[in-house]
Design an enzyme around this catalytic site. Sequence first.
Site, PDB file in Angstrom:
ATOM      1  N   GLY A 115      56.128 -18.735 -17.446  1.00  0.00           N
ATOM      2  CA  GLY A 115      55.313 -17.620 -17.400  1.00  0.00           C
ATOM      3  C   GLY A 115      54.533 -17.625 -15.782  1.00  0.00           C
ATOM      4  O   GLY A 115      54.237 -16.562 -15.386  1.00  0.00           O
ATOM      5  N   LEU A 117      56.064 -17.436 -12.712  1.00  0.00           N
ATOM      6  CA  LEU A 117      57.551 -17.036 -12.659  1.00  0.00           C
ATOM      7  C   LEU A 117      57.949 -17.830 -11.683  1.00  0.00           C
ATOM      8  O   LEU A 117      57.535 -18.583 -10.656  1.00  0.00           O
ATOM      9  CB  LEU A 117      57.361 -15.398 -12.097  1.00  0.00           C
ATOM     10  N   ASN A 177      66.013  -5.050 -14.507  1.00  0.00           N
ATOM     11  CA  ASN A 177      65.787  -3.837 -15.162  1.00  0.00           C
ATOM     12  C   ASN A 177      64.818  -2.780 -14.044  1.00  0.00           C
ATOM     13  O   ASN A 177      64.406  -1.830 -14.442  1.00  0.00           O
ATOM     14  CB  ASN A 177      64.776  -4.013 -16.113  1.00  0.00           C
ATOM     15  N   LYS A 239      64.041  -0.992 -18.311  1.00  0.00           N
ATOM     16  CA  LYS A 239      62.983  -1.438 -18.698  1.00  0.00           C
ATOM     17  C   LYS A 239      62.488  -0.772 -19.819  1.00  0.00           C
ATOM     18  O   LYS A 239      62.544   0.818 -19.525  1.00  0.00           O
ATOM     19  CB  LYS A 239      61.886  -1.644 -17.667  1.00  0.00           C
ATOM     20  N   ARG A 314      55.113 -48.944  -0.962  1.00  0.00           N
ATOM     21  CA  ARG A 314      56.161 -47.950  -1.030  1.00  0.00           C
ATOM     22  C   ARG A 314      57.472 -48.732  -1.044  1.00  0.00           C
ATOM     23  O   ARG A 314      58.395 -48.551  -1.927  1.00  0.00           O
ATOM     24  CB  ARG A 314      56.235 -47.187   0.178  1.00  0.00           C
ATOM     25  N   GLU A 362      61.032 -29.144  -2.430  1.00  0.00           N
ATOM     26  CA  GLU A 362      60.157 -29.977  -3.347  1.00  0.00           C
ATOM     27  C   GLU A 362      59.678 -29.171  -4.627  1.00  0.00           C
ATOM     28  O   GLU A 362      59.533 -29.692  -5.572  1.00  0.00           O
ATOM     29  CB  GLU A 362      58.774 -30.400  -2.663  1.00  0.00           C
TER      30      GLU A 362
END
Length: 619
Positions: A115, A117, A177, A239, A314, A362
């Site tokens: 959702g 996008l 579309n 669409k 690290r 990333e």
Amino acid sequence: MDKTQNLYDIANKLRIHSIEATCASNSGHPTSCASMAEIMSVLFFDTMKYSCKEPRHPANDRFILSKGHAAPILYAAWAEAGVVPVGELKNLRKIDNDLEGHPTPRLNFVDVATGSLGQGLGVSAGMAYTGKYIDKSDYRVYCLIGDGESAEGAVWEALAFGGKYKLNNLVAIFDINRLGQSEATAYQHDMDLYKQRMESFGWNTHVIDGHSIEDLVKVFEDAKSCLDKPTCVLARTFKGKDFPEIEDKDNWHGKPLGAKAAGVIEHLQSKIVNAGSHGVSIKEPVFNTPVVDISDIKLSEAPHHKFGEKVATRLSYGEALVKLGKNNSRVIALDGDTKNSTFSLKYKDAFPDRYIECFIAEQNLVSVSIGVACRDRAVVFCSTFAAFFSRAYDQIRMGAISQTNLNFCGSHCGVSIGEDGPSQMALEDLAMFRAIPTATVFYPSDATSTERAVELAANTKGICFIRSSRPNVDVLYDASEKFEVGKGKIVRQSDNDHILLIGSCVTLHEALKAAEELSKVGINARVLDPFTIKPIDSDLIKESAKQCGGKIITVEDHYPEGGIGDAVLSVVAEEANITVKKLAVNGVPRSGKPTELLAMFEIDSAAIIEAAKNVLGKV
């Protein structure tokens, strides 16, 4: 009845279900569903192999709906497959129902939330990489992407990844579309332009009529014979397809059909030849996916660095990964071309077939990691400089909605990295991850606690973040020391402490130096290592504060907002007679030596000493 007509009938039934569901909720995106109806019909009822009894069976083909606003047609497809009762579709978007406005894994047939996008293809690439190189199984991954969302850079990062790793078990379907939310998309129906771009990324690319069942059946079958490239299907669609007076018209995005619904449904019903059962058998998967066990993963040996030895946390992160990998072959590490700085390189050197290089991308690094972690196929550790996770914060928050189990390690935190300067310094990362609802935030202060943090993260549900540092610091804890999520450690105390100092890693060591100097002038300071900043050890902090006269100083290599200080304040907010002085990095830093920067931003031992004297009125 021939198969082709059955599939056309299913497509129109899916359109009708989408209209009825969005009318019932008076919200949703029926026109976005309509453009992809034939694609869904062919995928679910001709191409994909899956078990309806176990929608998340590891052998099933995977489907990711990246254009998550078209959720109604996803739910409709699973209803036609028999997994969701058809009558349930009219409960779309109701607060007591899991058929939400965009898909989430509350549903047993959804792997990840979509959702926001542009993220679906990266997740799909992670799933496909797992299938090809780790599971070595036959399942395939299909991702349906909107042309509007293809403007997102994350889509192109994922395309580059798929091409690089020749993920021939991955199929990306672009529903082109032409219309976006507020106007036409940038390239509308320029199919040649799309094709040139996809092919330049190394994809086996086909342009088809997205409303032709025959073309769709053929292209998905042909994709299976491509052995050295992922496949991209560029489906030219409209669409609101087959919605009279609405098809290919602007200003219908995200709107139920209202008064027009009855007429559109009547038109669609007239196109259906077989109104009864769809008469299509769903194909069973090939059950050749290995059974895996990712429970109770332990270090192969105890932490090995000696008390007082100087080791960067690290480095200990990389060493701990190798120890986990020795005990479980499903530990997977990913990085974004910083492996020689985060020390995930140690894992690559030890287990090259369980390491995934995502390069400097990333957003895709996080999305691929989420995909690898799906269906509990692996224990995943994702690392880069902590500052760069801010670029992928949307992917991280969507990972929480996706109920993902994923471990992040962010290195190079704070001004203590020194000369590289502020662009490389993570100073917001604790606040970022503390705001994630499913997150556990580790901030280990030495080599031993770092190794244990990695071990605990491997066995902790949800999102985990391990903050690692660049400087070498003294080992504080014996190899036998026990660590737990939400439990801190007192690393210095006396029978008569006047003030409580709380810090982590670099600042904890500065606090210990300060406590030693303060003791020489008659001020006893207790020093506390939180170990996890979320959850933080509320009981230990409150008890210690009361024993120290209610005086606390927090010191952190982080901006003041959202870090250790705010975590401590949230613990004592309702406690009487406790005050907190926060020492943190105030303002944007600059290049310099670590010691110079710690002093400049007043988070070194000298600043702690001065603050303690001020708090206690000893100046």
